[in-house]
Design a protein around this motif. Structure first.
Motif, PDB file in Angstrom:
ATOM      1  N   UNK A 147       0.834  -1.181   0.193  1.00 23.78           N
ATOM      2  CA  UNK A 147       0.045   0.158   0.056  1.00 23.78           C
ATOM      3  C   UNK A 147       0.742   1.351  -0.075  1.00 23.78           C
ATOM      4  N   UNK A 148       2.301   0.884   0.023  1.00 20.13           N
ATOM      5  CA  UNK A 148       3.069   2.071  -0.176  1.00 20.13           C
ATOM      6  C   UNK A 148       3.774   2.035  -1.251  1.00 20.13           C
ATOM      7  N   UNK A 149       3.241   2.950  -2.199  1.00 20.36           N
ATOM      8  CA  UNK A 149       3.762   3.245  -3.541  1.00 20.36           C
ATOM      9  C   UNK A 149       5.215   4.075  -3.514  1.00 20.36           C
ATOM     10  N   UNK A 150       6.142   3.377  -3.158  1.00 19.05           N
ATOM     11  CA  UNK A 150       7.518   4.037  -3.346  1.00 19.05           C
ATOM     12  C   UNK A 150       8.359   3.523  -4.371  1.00 19.05           C
ATOM     13  N   UNK A 151       8.376   4.259  -5.389  1.00 15.93           N
ATOM     14  CA  UNK A 151       9.032   3.797  -6.684  1.00 15.93           C
ATOM     15  C   UNK A 151       9.933   4.824  -6.968  1.00 15.93           C
ATOM     16  N   UNK A 152      11.042   4.263  -7.914  1.00 12.60           N
ATOM     17  CA  UNK A 152      11.768   5.365  -8.264  1.00 12.60           C
ATOM     18  C   UNK A 152      11.417   6.061  -9.490  1.00 12.60           C
ATOM     19  N   UNK A 153      11.631   7.441  -9.587  1.00 10.53           N
ATOM     20  CA  UNK A 153      10.990   8.299 -10.455  1.00 10.53           C
ATOM     21  C   UNK A 153      11.029   7.970 -11.823  1.00 10.53           C
ATOM     22  N   UNK A 154      12.073   7.223 -12.225  1.00 10.01           N
ATOM     23  CA  UNK A 154      12.319   6.911 -13.859  1.00 10.01           C
ATOM     24  C   UNK A 154      13.242   5.661 -13.699  1.00 10.01           C
ATOM     25  N   UNK A 155      12.962   4.901 -14.864  1.00  6.96           N
ATOM     26  CA  UNK A 155      13.858   3.777 -14.972  1.00  6.96           C
ATOM     27  C   UNK A 155      15.302   4.159 -15.058  1.00  6.96           C
ATOM     28  N   UNK A 156      15.839   5.211 -15.383  1.00 11.16           N
ATOM     29  CA  UNK A 156      17.088   5.801 -15.263  1.00 11.16           C
ATOM     30  C   UNK A 156      17.728   6.057 -13.887  1.00 11.16           C
ATOM     31  N   UNK A 157      16.770   6.403 -13.023  1.00 12.49           N
ATOM     32  CA  UNK A 157      17.207   6.639 -11.710  1.00 12.49           C
ATOM     33  C   UNK A 157      17.411   5.466 -10.951  1.00 12.49           C
ATOM     34  N   UNK A 158      16.324   4.344 -11.243  1.00  8.31           N
ATOM     35  CA  UNK A 158      16.521   3.235 -10.877  1.00  8.31           C
ATOM     36  C   UNK A 158      17.771   2.427 -11.188  1.00  8.31           C
ATOM     37  N   UNK A 159      17.830   2.435 -12.532  1.00  8.24           N
ATOM     38  CA  UNK A 159      19.018   1.862 -12.974  1.00  8.24           C
ATOM     39  C   UNK A 159      20.540   2.364 -12.236  1.00  8.24           C
ATOM     40  N   UNK A 160      20.486   3.498 -11.732  1.00  6.45           N
ATOM     41  CA  UNK A 160      21.557   4.285 -11.090  1.00  6.45           C
ATOM     42  C   UNK A 160      21.701   3.651  -9.701  1.00  6.45           C
ATOM     43  N   UNK A 161      20.550   3.413  -9.011  1.00  2.47           N
ATOM     44  CA  UNK A 161      20.560   2.766  -7.657  1.00  2.47           C
ATOM     45  C   UNK A 161      21.200   1.468  -7.672  1.00  2.47           C
ATOM     46  N   UNK A 162      20.849   0.832  -8.908  1.00  6.24           N
ATOM     47  CA  UNK A 162      21.389  -0.763  -8.999  1.00  6.24           C
ATOM     48  C   UNK A 162      22.812  -0.599  -9.190  1.00  6.24           C
ATOM     49  N   UNK A 163      23.079   0.150 -10.214  1.00  3.82           N
ATOM     50  CA  UNK A 163      24.453   0.393 -10.669  1.00  3.82           C
ATOM     51  C   UNK A 163      25.633   0.799  -9.539  1.00  3.82           C
TER      52      UNK A 163
END
Length: 316
Positions: A147-163
């Motif tokens: 119920x907590x929609x915490x997602x990265x703003x964009x795929x690019x930002x998400x990729x940066x976190x994983x990278x």
């Protein structure tokens, strides 16, 4: 009789007129049995409540309003205002939406969360291809009902976190590999020569022939100031601590597996024969005793009684 009926009718008309003049017919809204306000049109209001529940949103599974409103017709003074927007805002605030998200994991730990499986797969494929030559990745995707929609703003930002996480893992792996190579390079017959006895300049290398001696040099001479602490290079047992001919004051340590180290020309000795020492313990101090022309440490490594070049393991 007819006249009486007419009078009653006129009276009722007057009463109704007064009521309509002073009051409105409205819907009282209650939630959990408590009145929260008034609305003018129940059907219109319910349509807006349904809009809240059925609002389309990325990754949404459903929306629930736990305590739905109830309605009751009521005459309200015209000074009483309807507050439909306030009631809707309260319902909106208390509506709970459940989402299906996708988390990218490394070794089971969630690193980033995105809204679709396609986005998560794109990140996994990108990282796997980018780092396939550096590290074997335990990277995956897990469904996340929340119920907590915490997602990265964009795929690019998400990729940066994983990278960022993978770069840290690659760096750690390379540091571990470098440490392992160092350990292997400094290990002789299973004994890790962990500590460099002193820091200084090598003034005479293994095998050198010089006027001060009649044979090839059996160790390394490392120049250092008088009194510089000398460290045990590995765990072991002191098999000799005292004065010994050309060595001057010397400490000899057995490390097991046929490995011994010698520390000669010392000014002071801090350990005694039979004492157990650990790598890094201070065992003596630099001096110029015995067959010496200046303050330095004479350091030897012996394998089964035979001198070997210490630079095979230290001072590379």
């Amino acid at each position: 009789m007819i006249r009486l009926i007419n009078l009653v009718a006129i009276a009722l008309f007057i009463i109704i007129a007064i009521i309509l003049f002073k009051f409105n017919l409205v819907c009282e809204v209650t939630i959990n049995g408590q009145s929260v306000g008034y609305i003018a049109d129940k059907d219109e209001f319910e349509a807006k409540v349904n809009q809240i529940i059925n609002k389309e949103e990325e990754s949404k599974l459903f929306t629930v309003i736990e305590n739905m409103p109830e309605y009751k017709l009521k005459l309200a003074s015209k000074v009483e205002e309807t507050n439909e927007d306030v009631i809707l805002a309260s319902l909106q605030e208390n509506a709970e939406t459940t989402y299906k998200l996708y988390s990218v994991t490394i070794s089971g730990e969630e690193i980033t969360t995105v809204g679709s499986l396609e986005e998560a797969e794109k990140i996994v494929d990108e990282m796997t291809e980018k780092y396939e030559d550096d590290i074997k990745l335990d990277i995956g995707i897990v469904d996340k009902i929340t119920t907590d929609k915490k997602i990265e703003s964009t795929v690019k930002v998400a990729s940066t976190s994983v990278d960022k996480e993978i770069k840290a893992a690659v760096k750690e792996k390379k540091e571990e590999e470098a440490k392992q190579r160092e350990i292997e390079s400094r290990t002789v017959q299973g004994v890790y020569l962990e500590v460099t006895p002193v820091s200084g300049i090598i003034t005479s290398r293994f095998g050198n022939r010089e006027s001060i001696r009649s044979h090839g040099h059996t160790g390394l001479d490392i120049a250092a100031p008088y009194g510089t602490p000398i460290k045990a290079t590995a765990d072991g047992e002191v098999i000799f601590s005292g004065y010994s001919g050309g060595y001057g004051y010397v400490v000899k340590i057995s490390h097991g597996n046929g490995i011994q180290t010698y520390y000669g020309h010392c000014s002071k000795l801090y350990v005694e024969t039979g004492e157990k020492v650990e790598a890094g313990d201070t065992i003596a101090a630099v001096g110029s005793t015995g067959n010496s022309t200046g303050n330095h440490l004479h350091f030897e490594v012996r394998v089964n009684g035979t001198e070997v070049n210490p630079q095979n393991y230290l001072y590379n």
